[in-house]
Write an enzyme that holds these catalytic residues in place. Sequence first.
Site, PDB file in Angstrom:
ATOM      1  CD  GLU A 165      -2.922   1.052   0.129  1.00  0.00           C
ATOM      2  OE1 GLU A 165      -3.502   0.124   0.025  1.00  0.00           O
ATOM      3  OE2 GLU A 165      -2.639   2.322  -1.293  1.00  0.00           O
TER       4      GLU A 165
ATOM      5  CE  LYS B 185       5.862   7.746  -5.622  1.00  0.00           C
ATOM      6  NZ  LYS B 185       5.528   8.709  -5.046  1.00  0.00           N
TER       7      LYS B 185
ATOM      8  N   GLY C 246       5.645  11.402   4.202  1.00  0.00           N
ATOM      9  CA  GLY C 246       6.055  11.387   5.331  1.00  0.00           C
ATOM     10  C   GLY C 246       5.703  10.040   6.034  1.00  0.00           C
TER      11      GLY C 246
ATOM     12  N   GLY D  87      12.575  19.890   3.597  1.00  0.00           N
ATOM     13  CA  GLY D  87      12.041  18.370   3.814  1.00  0.00           C
ATOM     14  C   GLY D  87      11.786  18.352   2.623  1.00  0.00           C
TER      15      GLY D  87
HETATM   16  N1  LIG Z   1       9.591   8.761   3.129  1.00  0.00           N
HETATM   17  C1  LIG Z   1       8.639   8.568   2.573  1.00  0.00           C
HETATM   18  O1  LIG Z   1       7.692   9.540   3.609  1.00  0.00           O
HETATM   19  C2  LIG Z   1       8.254   7.734   1.844  1.00  0.00           C
HETATM   20  C3  LIG Z   1       6.736   6.877   0.993  1.00  0.00           C
HETATM   21  C4  LIG Z   1       6.286   5.847   0.622  1.00  0.00           C
HETATM   22  C5  LIG Z   1       7.573   5.513   0.629  1.00  0.00           C
HETATM   23  N2  LIG Z   1       8.027   5.173   0.833  1.00  0.00           N
HETATM   24  C6  LIG Z   1       9.974   4.636   1.055  1.00  0.00           C
HETATM   25  O2  LIG Z   1       9.762   3.774   2.445  1.00  0.00           O
HETATM   26  C7  LIG Z   1      10.989   2.816   1.998  1.00  0.00           C
HETATM   27  C8  LIG Z   1      12.143   3.537   3.754  1.00  0.00           C
HETATM   28  O3  LIG Z   1      11.787   5.414   3.157  1.00  0.00           O
HETATM   29  P1  LIG Z   1      12.078   5.884   4.360  1.00  0.00           P
HETATM   30  O4  LIG Z   1      12.352   7.417   3.781  1.00  0.00           O
HETATM   31  O5  LIG Z   1      12.045   5.282   5.688  1.00  0.00           O
HETATM   32  O6  LIG Z   1      13.498   5.842   4.449  1.00  0.00           O
HETATM   33  P2  LIG Z   1      15.320   5.827   4.806  1.00  0.00           P
HETATM   34  O7  LIG Z   1      14.766   7.436   6.188  1.00  0.00           O
HETATM   35  O8  LIG Z   1      16.341   6.767   4.123  1.00  0.00           O
HETATM   36  O9  LIG Z   1      15.617   5.127   5.798  1.00  0.00           O
HETATM   37  C9  LIG Z   1      16.261   4.307   5.760  1.00  0.00           C
HETATM   38  C10 LIG Z   1      16.561   2.818   5.675  1.00  0.00           C
HETATM   39  O10 LIG Z   1      16.941   1.740   5.254  1.00  0.00           O
HETATM   40  C11 LIG Z   1      18.306   1.466   5.631  1.00  0.00           C
HETATM   41  N3  LIG Z   1      19.305   0.951   4.212  1.00  0.00           N
HETATM   42  C12 LIG Z   1      19.723   2.314   3.870  1.00  0.00           C
HETATM   43  N4  LIG Z   1      20.348   2.155   2.763  1.00  0.00           N
HETATM   44  C13 LIG Z   1      20.251   0.099   2.738  1.00  0.00           C
HETATM   45  C14 LIG Z   1      21.721  -0.581   2.897  1.00  0.00           C
HETATM   46  N5  LIG Z   1      22.524  -0.549   1.952  1.00  0.00           N
HETATM   47  N6  LIG Z   1      21.642  -2.084   3.304  1.00  0.00           N
HETATM   48  C15 LIG Z   1      20.941  -1.832   4.749  1.00  0.00           C
HETATM   49  N7  LIG Z   1      19.789  -0.919   5.067  1.00  0.00           N
HETATM   50  C16 LIG Z   1      19.765   0.556   3.942  1.00  0.00           C
HETATM   51  C17 LIG Z   1      18.546   2.171   6.430  1.00  0.00           C
HETATM   52  O11 LIG Z   1      19.662   2.446   7.532  1.00  0.00           O
HETATM   53  P3  LIG Z   1      20.081   2.284   8.422  1.00  0.00           P
HETATM   54  O12 LIG Z   1      19.364   2.418   9.805  1.00  0.00           O
HETATM   55  O13 LIG Z   1      21.598   1.660   8.755  1.00  0.00           O
HETATM   56  O14 LIG Z   1      20.615   3.954   8.769  1.00  0.00           O
HETATM   57  C18 LIG Z   1      16.734   2.891   7.178  1.00  0.00           C
HETATM   58  O15 LIG Z   1      17.152   2.451   7.931  1.00  0.00           O
HETATM   59  C19 LIG Z   1      11.939   3.183   0.720  1.00  0.00           C
HETATM   60  O16 LIG Z   1      11.252   2.175   0.587  1.00  0.00           O
HETATM   61  C20 LIG Z   1      10.837   4.448   0.567  1.00  0.00           C
HETATM   62  O17 LIG Z   1      10.455   4.307  -1.485  1.00  0.00           O
HETATM   63  C21 LIG Z   1       9.049   6.259   1.816  1.00  0.00           C
END
Ligand SMILES: NC(=O)c1ccc[n+]([C@@H]2O[C@H](COP(=O)([O-])OP(=O)(O)OC[C@H]3O[C@@H](n4cnc5c(N)ncnc54)[C@H](OP(=O)(O)O)[C@@H]3O)[C@@H](O)[C@H]2O)c1
Length: 457
Positions: A136, A212, A310, A194
Amino acid sequence: MANKVVKIGLLGSGTVGNGVQDILFQDSQELEKKLGLRLEIEKIYTRSPQKKPWFSSLPQKFTTRPAEVTKHPEISIVVEVLGLERQEDAKNVANYIIDAFRAGKAVVTANKAVLASYGEEIHRAATEANRDLRFEASVAGGIPIIRSLGEGLLPDHINQLYGILNGTCNYILSSISNQGKTFESALQEAQKLGYAETDPTADIRGYDTRDKLIVLLQLLYGLFVKREDVTTEGIDHLEKVDFDYAQQKLHSNVKLLGYIRRKDNDVVARVSPIMMKSDHVLARVDGALNAILVDSQYCETMCFVGKGAGAGPTANSVVSDVVSIAMGHHIQRRPIGFQHNKLLEEKEENKYYIRFVVKDRPGIVSEILSYLKENMVNVDEVLQLRHSQEERTYFKKKCGFTGAADKILPFILTVEPCREIPLRKALDGIKRQDFLLTEPVVIKMLPSLPDVVTHQV
Ligand SMILES: NC(=O)c1ccc[n+]([C@@H]2O[C@H](COP(=O)([O-])OP(=O)(O)OC[C@H]3O[C@@H](n4cnc5c(N)ncnc54)[C@H](OP(=O)(O)O)[C@@H]3O)[C@@H](O)[C@H]2O)c1
């Protein structure tokens, strides 16, 4: 009698992962009352546990080994919310998901990039393991669009879908359109707030929207296409002047849309800026919001609007997937493949807006018209606004033009509905001319996009 406990493992503890932890640790009692079962995070994989907000109170929950999540004997649902620092990481993440299925877990992922690259392998692994795959949060963050398309509209036939799927782009375009900012200053502001990454390429070139759209193609039609097969244009070539022409001369607005049009088994999917009438429901979705307009056989037109990113909205979508699996809901549509996995070239005729910035000299318009005529493209209108010295100086600087700023002339043409190929051919000829200071900017015009009429005049 004690309620059943469903154990969950998390891969990732970033923005979304921490949001999921907040909901499941803080709201666990309330959720248990609502569901009649207890959702419990058993293990969280991250490379840097000490830096995570919940580590000091729950250190035993953290691990630096992904297999302690994907293969944990008590975990039944694996939540994958890892970021991708490099595109090469996508394969590792896909393998974690596939490992989890092979170990008998259900999987919830928010990762559109991994689904866009390895969706077929991941869906196949889910089917072979007979386990649920939910995603989702991968499209439009907090908007329950996957559930709506995969369950709510399951009996229906989705013929068209138009989505504002990237909040960063929508924020930038709204700032240019509503506040008269330049592209550069709108992007800087989005970065400061941000909304945009330090490296905004994936957003402003349309790649995030494309991923997407690919996830939606997989869900809707079981169509697994390669990223390079989806023609993708971003927004980094657009200028404030395009919004001035759109508003003042064409009563329109420009949005970056991912769109799908389907007729029988023929599917067209593209990402590009689209010019639509200013009063269209999508034209009025501003800021970092997302929106998806769906046109289907039975329900006709509907529009979903809300936050596309977010921690809160995205974590809510992830947890709602976890709840759905924990409650044993298996209704979501599974991709059933078409006979062929190919997208079609867009054959439909569309109107187009073309913006030129030229070094003024006599005869330019007639030269442009001759190329269009040669390719059977009919001009609808030639339009010109009164351009200020400031605007001309902006283009002088941007194009590195050494002559006087008042020699610089922006103007636009609109053309009557035509196929894209002859138009591109005409433009190839025009692009060779020495009067051009920038590449012509072409924007598809969809004045009769399906709409949701929310008020009567
Ligand atoms: N942020 C949003 O609003 C949003 C919305 C929809 C979908 N998403 C999706 O949700 C997912 C997570 O997004 P996020 O915003 O939470 O990302 P984020 O804040 O950048 O966090 C990423 C996490 O992944 C880990 N990570 C990154 N590269 C890695 C690697 N090579 N090996 C192991 N761990 C790794 C980081 O590691 P550490 O814990 O070790 O630092 C952290 O725990 C992504 O697929 C993104 O596209 C995000």
